[in-house]
Design an enzyme around this catalytic site. Structure first.
Site, PDB file in Angstrom:
ATOM      1  N   ASP A   1       0.841  -1.200   0.000  1.00 31.29           N
ATOM      2  CA  ASP A   1       0.000   0.000   0.000  1.00 31.29           C
ATOM      3  C   ASP A   1       0.871   1.244   0.000  1.00 31.29           C
ATOM      4  O   ASP A   1       0.550   2.258  -0.600  1.00 31.29           O
ATOM      5  CB  ASP A   1      -0.851   0.027   1.287  1.00 31.29           C
ATOM      6  CG  ASP A   1      -2.135  -0.735   1.094  1.00 31.29           C
ATOM      7  OD1 ASP A   1      -2.191  -1.501   0.117  1.00 31.29           O
ATOM      8  OD2 ASP A   1      -3.050  -0.565   1.915  1.00 31.29           O
TER       9      ASP A   1
ATOM     10  N   LYS B   1     -28.345 -13.858  -7.707  1.00 33.12           N
ATOM     11  CA  LYS B   1     -29.113 -12.617  -7.864  1.00 33.12           C
ATOM     12  C   LYS B   1     -28.678 -11.670  -6.739  1.00 33.12           C
ATOM     13  O   LYS B   1     -29.101 -11.822  -5.584  1.00 33.12           O
ATOM     14  CB  LYS B   1     -30.616 -12.914  -7.797  1.00 33.12           C
ATOM     15  CG  LYS B   1     -31.473 -11.699  -8.058  1.00 33.12           C
ATOM     16  CD  LYS B   1     -32.911 -12.154  -8.222  1.00 33.12           C
ATOM     17  CE  LYS B   1     -33.936 -11.053  -8.318  1.00 33.12           C
ATOM     18  NZ  LYS B   1     -33.616  -9.731  -7.994  1.00 33.12           N
TER      19      LYS B   1
ATOM     20  N   GLU C   1     -26.972 -17.679 -12.297  1.00 25.54           N
ATOM     21  CA  GLU C   1     -26.119 -16.701 -11.598  1.00 25.54           C
ATOM     22  C   GLU C   1     -26.748 -16.330 -10.262  1.00 25.54           C
ATOM     23  O   GLU C   1     -27.962 -16.474 -10.080  1.00 25.54           O
ATOM     24  CB  GLU C   1     -26.022 -15.409 -12.428  1.00 25.54           C
ATOM     25  CG  GLU C   1     -25.335 -15.578 -13.743  1.00 25.54           C
ATOM     26  CD  GLU C   1     -25.584 -14.389 -14.666  1.00 25.54           C
ATOM     27  OE1 GLU C   1     -25.947 -13.290 -14.180  1.00 25.54           O
ATOM     28  OE2 GLU C   1     -25.435 -14.582 -15.879  1.00 25.54           O
TER      29      GLU C   1
ATOM     30  N   CYS D   1     -36.411  14.201  18.947  1.00 28.94           N
ATOM     31  CA  CYS D   1     -36.892  14.990  20.068  1.00 28.94           C
ATOM     32  C   CYS D   1     -35.807  16.016  20.384  1.00 28.94           C
ATOM     33  O   CYS D   1     -34.667  15.651  20.652  1.00 28.94           O
ATOM     34  CB  CYS D   1     -37.138  14.090  21.284  1.00 28.94           C
ATOM     35  SG  CYS D   1     -37.332  15.063  22.795  1.00 28.94           S
TER      36      CYS D   1
ATOM     37  N   PHE E   1       2.147   2.017  -3.397  1.00 27.07           N
ATOM     38  CA  PHE E   1       1.014   2.502  -4.193  1.00 27.07           C
ATOM     39  C   PHE E   1       0.736   3.966  -3.851  1.00 27.07           C
ATOM     40  O   PHE E   1       0.624   4.827  -4.728  1.00 27.07           O
ATOM     41  CB  PHE E   1      -0.229   1.641  -3.905  1.00 27.07           C
ATOM     42  CG  PHE E   1      -1.415   1.996  -4.759  1.00 27.07           C
ATOM     43  CD1 PHE E   1      -1.661   1.312  -5.934  1.00 27.07           C
ATOM     44  CD2 PHE E   1      -2.282   3.029  -4.388  1.00 27.07           C
ATOM     45  CE1 PHE E   1      -2.755   1.635  -6.734  1.00 27.07           C
ATOM     46  CE2 PHE E   1      -3.365   3.363  -5.187  1.00 27.07           C
ATOM     47  CZ  PHE E   1      -3.596   2.660  -6.361  1.00 27.07           C
TER      48      PHE E   1
ATOM     49  N   TYR F   1     -23.297  -8.173 -14.860  1.00 28.20           N
ATOM     50  CA  TYR F   1     -23.863  -9.444 -15.296  1.00 28.20           C
ATOM     51  C   TYR F   1     -24.575  -9.427 -16.640  1.00 28.20           C
ATOM     52  O   TYR F   1     -25.216 -10.399 -17.018  1.00 28.20           O
ATOM     53  CB  TYR F   1     -24.826  -9.996 -14.244  1.00 28.20           C
ATOM     54  CG  TYR F   1     -25.813  -8.969 -13.705  1.00 28.20           C
ATOM     55  CD1 TYR F   1     -26.759  -8.392 -14.510  1.00 28.20           C
ATOM     56  CD2 TYR F   1     -25.764  -8.587 -12.369  1.00 28.20           C
ATOM     57  CE1 TYR F   1     -27.646  -7.466 -14.025  1.00 28.20           C
ATOM     58  CE2 TYR F   1     -26.646  -7.659 -11.862  1.00 28.20           C
ATOM     59  CZ  TYR F   1     -27.590  -7.103 -12.694  1.00 28.20           C
ATOM     60  OH  TYR F   1     -28.457  -6.174 -12.210  1.00 28.20           O
TER      61      TYR F   1
ATOM     62  N   CYS G   1     -35.110  15.250  28.379  1.00 27.17           N
ATOM     63  CA  CYS G   1     -35.858  14.059  27.986  1.00 27.17           C
ATOM     64  C   CYS G   1     -35.166  12.831  28.598  1.00 27.17           C
ATOM     65  O   CYS G   1     -34.013  12.529  28.261  1.00 27.17           O
ATOM     66  CB  CYS G   1     -35.890  14.004  26.455  1.00 27.17           C
ATOM     67  SG  CYS G   1     -36.634  12.521  25.792  1.00 27.17           S
TER      68      CYS G   1
ATOM     69  N   LYS H   1     -36.540 -16.801  -6.452  1.00 24.32           N
ATOM     70  CA  LYS H   1     -36.239 -16.061  -5.213  1.00 24.32           C
ATOM     71  C   LYS H   1     -36.263 -17.007  -4.021  1.00 24.32           C
ATOM     72  O   LYS H   1     -37.183 -17.822  -3.891  1.00 24.32           O
ATOM     73  CB  LYS H   1     -37.278 -14.961  -4.998  1.00 24.32           C
ATOM     74  CG  LYS H   1     -37.302 -13.945  -6.139  1.00 24.32           C
ATOM     75  CD  LYS H   1     -36.661 -12.651  -5.767  1.00 24.32           C
ATOM     76  CE  LYS H   1     -37.681 -11.732  -5.174  1.00 24.32           C
ATOM     77  NZ  LYS H   1     -37.242 -10.388  -4.983  1.00 24.32           N
TER      78      LYS H   1
ATOM     79  N   CYS I   1     -42.821  13.873  21.679  1.00 27.82           N
ATOM     80  CA  CYS I   1     -41.915  12.866  22.228  1.00 27.82           C
ATOM     81  C   CYS I   1     -42.734  11.864  23.053  1.00 27.82           C
ATOM     82  O   CYS I   1     -43.505  12.248  23.935  1.00 27.82           O
ATOM     83  CB  CYS I   1     -40.847  13.522  23.084  1.00 27.82           C
ATOM     84  SG  CYS I   1     -39.735  12.288  23.796  1.00 27.82           S
TER      85      CYS I   1
ATOM     86  N   ASP J   1     -28.434  -8.710  -4.322  1.00 27.89           N
ATOM     87  CA  ASP J   1     -29.469  -7.821  -3.804  1.00 27.89           C
ATOM     88  C   ASP J   1     -28.880  -6.431  -3.576  1.00 27.89           C
ATOM     89  O   ASP J   1     -28.439  -6.084  -2.487  1.00 27.89           O
ATOM     90  CB  ASP J   1     -29.996  -8.393  -2.471  1.00 27.89           C
ATOM     91  CG  ASP J   1     -31.308  -7.752  -2.083  1.00 27.89           C
ATOM     92  OD1 ASP J   1     -31.884  -7.037  -2.925  1.00 27.89           O
ATOM     93  OD2 ASP J   1     -31.752  -7.968  -0.947  1.00 27.89           O
TER      94      ASP J   1
ATOM     95  N   SER K   1     -37.475  -5.627 -15.619  1.00 29.93           N
ATOM     96  CA  SER K   1     -37.310  -6.464 -14.432  1.00 29.93           C
ATOM     97  C   SER K   1     -37.424  -7.925 -14.872  1.00 29.93           C
ATOM     98  O   SER K   1     -37.610  -8.212 -16.051  1.00 29.93           O
ATOM     99  CB  SER K   1     -38.372  -6.124 -13.400  1.00 29.93           C
ATOM    100  OG  SER K   1     -39.622  -6.318 -13.986  1.00 29.93           O
TER     101      SER K   1
ATOM    102  N   CYS L   1     -41.517  13.817  28.996  1.00 26.40           N
ATOM    103  CA  CYS L   1     -40.953  14.814  28.071  1.00 26.40           C
ATOM    104  C   CYS L   1     -42.079  15.463  27.264  1.00 26.40           C
ATOM    105  O   CYS L   1     -42.543  16.534  27.590  1.00 26.40           O
ATOM    106  CB  CYS L   1     -39.914  14.175  27.158  1.00 26.40           C
ATOM    107  SG  CYS L   1     -39.231  15.331  25.956  1.00 26.40           S
TER     108      CYS L   1
END
Ligand code: IVH
Length: 686
Positions: A50, A131, A129, A442, A53, A241, A448, A328, A422, A133, A99, A427
């Site tokens: 690093d 999926k 493949e 609040c 770099f 993909y 509070c 799914k 609140c 999320d 979709s 409070c």
């Protein structure tokens, strides 16, 4: 270095042309750094440290500053962001973002397979493949350069988030390899790696912000952030993909994926060619279990007919392709009765609604409460007390309410009205909700009760004042008995005040008082963190402490000078500035000062901080002669370095003290990380 005026654009008689020298070096650095970025982010096989770099990157930044006309579009410096986008441009998708049809059962999948067979016969194969999320993205390249990145939007048009996408290091700005079409679009998913997401929430918790609900929404939110510098720090990632283009030279989706990979994109390795539905089912079953070991969330499997000719034959419905389907995974869900919606008030005043449920079994545990996140969520689902709700356990630990079963009684139940005040009975302040903020707050931070108790708990916690014996329960007890009303009250506690709490006993009283007394030694930067100023976590507190040296300098600092501190932005600066403009806080500070708390940086930390270790990551192990363990870490941070707990490819140096842990030593040797002694470390600073 000898340079000849070969490509010098300025007329010159000189043998030496600085412009061409700079151009040559900028090109060289850009190419080399891009190559190492690729090895690091795509191949996970870095070949330089690093440190090396960062040194090259620093040289490039300097040269680019001196020669702004020579900055290449694919310069790695573009990755750090910088652009502010006030409003994202809306652009029409060249290829609509469709979709996919969803299925949850093998029967549906068989139906899909039959439909496909009917249309194209039996001689075909699938690609299966994961999926991912996340958040869909379409990135266009022209002549090998990234030109535009669009979100899905409504599928017809999306937002141009190019500046933010460029901060994702695994997305090439300039393509590698060869054979790419002159113009094409690659589709994929931007997501938060789960470890990055967990860290993000940890940091939020530390500064008193409510946790983000899930990685998918967090990724979508980050992509739409206006300041790309912030996005660059968030460490989003992306899998690609799908390839779109005119007259693509590939016959199958699989071939395209291999090509896309060879141009420098991240394509998920799990993808498989499947000869029939049995293969697909095996793939689905395998990942049903193994998905839990991934560092990203998937919500199913995507199945695509491989041949482009077959895809053309099958065509599209109005909404989705007939040649692909999403299987799914069922999230673990249960139905139960929502008995009551209550609220939680956090230490910074953030209000979180909570669903109190009729106890139900879900994924092996009894669930009584579920998160509702905010008022929008309740409104969206039209939740009413008494409704039957679906709860789900996704990647998150706390289950969430995902929907309601609208039975015939739903409409006759009282519509739930989110509180404007609140919820804490002592409070009752009018809540506020900042523009663009999903959460209500609040504002009565000093009056509070849950906020006061939360602040005291935070003050006494391990990373702050570390007061032994002053945990959640004790704070509750002392507050309810009226013995403490704020953090300063801790230091007014006496044996006489505590001894009536008979059940606790004398040992408890002594230990608590001793713990409180000991906290006088806690260094200033931790005291600053302990105050619980919104947005001031451990790191920010350190930065402020090292910069201003004592609390009164912070108190007197103008908004501008707060903002001038490295990495302190508008929001943090304003929060600090306002905290010190509150008379109640000033009074508390005076009492804490009188109690003897450290309000000034320790003398040994006063030496001027430097940037000598900037860009370096250290792991410290063992014991040292001239430093305590915390002391050496602080010295590293004060001089611009980073400290990490474990050795990885990103570690620049391991500072080895006496009795260094054998596992760290072994890992450092295996990864070729430099191991230095305490003396060598000191020499680096001097
Ligand atoms: S293919 C026309 N492949 O899931 C082809 N999509 O529910 C469309 N997604 O819109 C997409 N992983 O945002 C494809 N391996 C994958 C995917 C994937 C995640 C998302 C994508 C898509 C949505 C459909």
């Amino acid at each position: 270095m000898e340079n000849r005026a070969v490509n010098c654009e300025l007329p010159t008689n000189n043998y030496f042309c600085p412009m061409s020298a700079a151009k040559q070096r900028i090109d060289e650095l850009t190419d080399t750094l891009n190559h190492h970025n690729f090895l690091y982010y795509q191949e996970a096989a870095p070949t330089i440290s690093d440190y090396d770099f960062d040194m090259m990157l620093e040289e490039l930044i300097k040269l680019e500053k001196e020669n702004p006309d020579l900055v290449r579009l694919d310069s790695p410096t573009q990755r750090v962001g910088g652009g502010i986008t006030k409003e994202f441009k809306t652009v029409v998708h060249k290829y609509p973002m469709m979709s996919l049809g969803n299925t949850y059962s093998f029967e549906d999948l068989e139906e899909f397979d039959n439909r496909v067979r009917k249309q194209i016969g039996n001689d075909f194969e699938y690609v299966a493949e994961l999926k991912i999320d996340g958040c869909a993205i379409g990135i266009t390249y022209k002549n090998g350069m990234l030109t535009q990145a669009l979100t899905r939007g409504d599928g017809t048009q999306g937002d141009d988030v190019s500046t933010n996408i460029k901060t994702i290091r695994s997305v090439p700005i300039k393509l590698k390899g060869e054979g790419w079409p002159e113009e094409f679009e690659v589709r994929g998913e931007v997501y938060y790696p789960l470890d990055v997401f967990a860290n993000l929430n940890k940091e939020r918790e530390e500064i008193g912000e409510p946790a983000l609900a899930n990685p998918r929404n967090a990724a979508a939110g980050t992509l739409k952030m206006q300041d790309s510098t912030v996005v660059a720090k968030r460490k989003l990632d992306a899998f690609l993909y799908f390839l779109y283009g005119e007259d693509l030279p590939y016959k199958t989706h699989w071939e395209s994926l291999q090509a896309v990979k060879s141009w420098g994109f991240r394509v998920n390795d799990a993808a498989r060619q499947c000869k029939d539905l049995a293969d697909v089912k095996a793939f689905i079953n395998k990942w049903e279990h193994e998905r839990h070991n991934l560092n990203f969330e998937i919500d199913g499997i995507v199945i695509k007919v491989n041949s482009y000719q077959h895809q053309r034959n099958l065509g599209f419905t109005a909404k989705s392709p007939r040649w692909a389907i999403a299987y799914k995974y069922k999230a673990e869900t249960a139905t139960t009765t929502l008995e009551k919606i209550t609220y939680q008030v956090g230490r910074t005043g953030a209000i979180t609604p909570v669903a109190n449920l009729k106890p139900v079994q879900l994924a092996g545990t009894t669930v009584k409460r579920a998160s509702l996140h905010n008022s929008d969520q309740i409104e969206k689902l039209d939740l009413r007390e008494g409704d039957t709700v679906y709860i789900e356990k996704g990647g998150e630990i706390i289950p969430k309410v995902v929907g309601i079963l609208k039975d015939e009684d739903h409409n006759s139940r009282v519509k739930f009205i989110y509180t404007s005040f609140c919820p804490e009975k002592d409070c009752g302040s009018l809540l506020i909700r900042d523009e663009g903020d999903a959460q209500h707050y609040c504002p009565n931070e000093d009056g509070c009760p849950p906020q006061i108790k939360g602040k005291i708990e935070h003050f006494a916690s391990r990373k702050a004042m570390d007061i032994d014996g002053l945990g959640k329960e004790t704070v509750e007890l002392l507050y309810n008995k009226g013995l403490i009303k704020n953090i300063a009250g801790i230091y007014d506690l006496t044996g006489e005040m505590l001894s009536p709490l008979k059940k606790k006993g004398a040992v408890w009283v002594n230990n608590l008082l001793e713990g409180i007394n000991e906290s006088n030694k806690i260094p200033f930067e931790r005291v600053l963190f302990a105050l619980g100023i919104r947005h001031v976590g451990e790191t920010v507190a350190k930065k402020l402490a090292y910069h201003f040296k004592d609390i009164y300098a912070i108190k007197e600092a103008s908004l501008e000078s707060l903002k001038a501190v490295n990495e302190i932005g508008e929001v943090i600066a304003l929060s600090v500035f306002e905290w010190f403009r509150n008379d109640k806080h000033i009074e508390i500070l005076a009492r804490l000062k009188a109690a003897g708390l450290q309000f000034r940086l320790n003398e040994d930390k006063m030496q001027p901080a430097s940037d000598k270790l900037a860009g370096l990551t250290f792991v410290v192990s063992g014991t040292f002669i001239n430093y305590s363990r915390d002391g050496i870490k602080e010295t590293i941070e004060r001089n611009g370095g980073k400290v990490s707990g474990s050795v990885s490819g990103k570690t620049s140096y391991v500072v080895a003290g006496n009795d260094m842990g054998p596992s760290k030593l072994e890992k450092a040797q295996k990864l070729g990380v430099k191991i230095i002694s305490e003396e060598e470390f000191t020499a680096m600073l001097n």
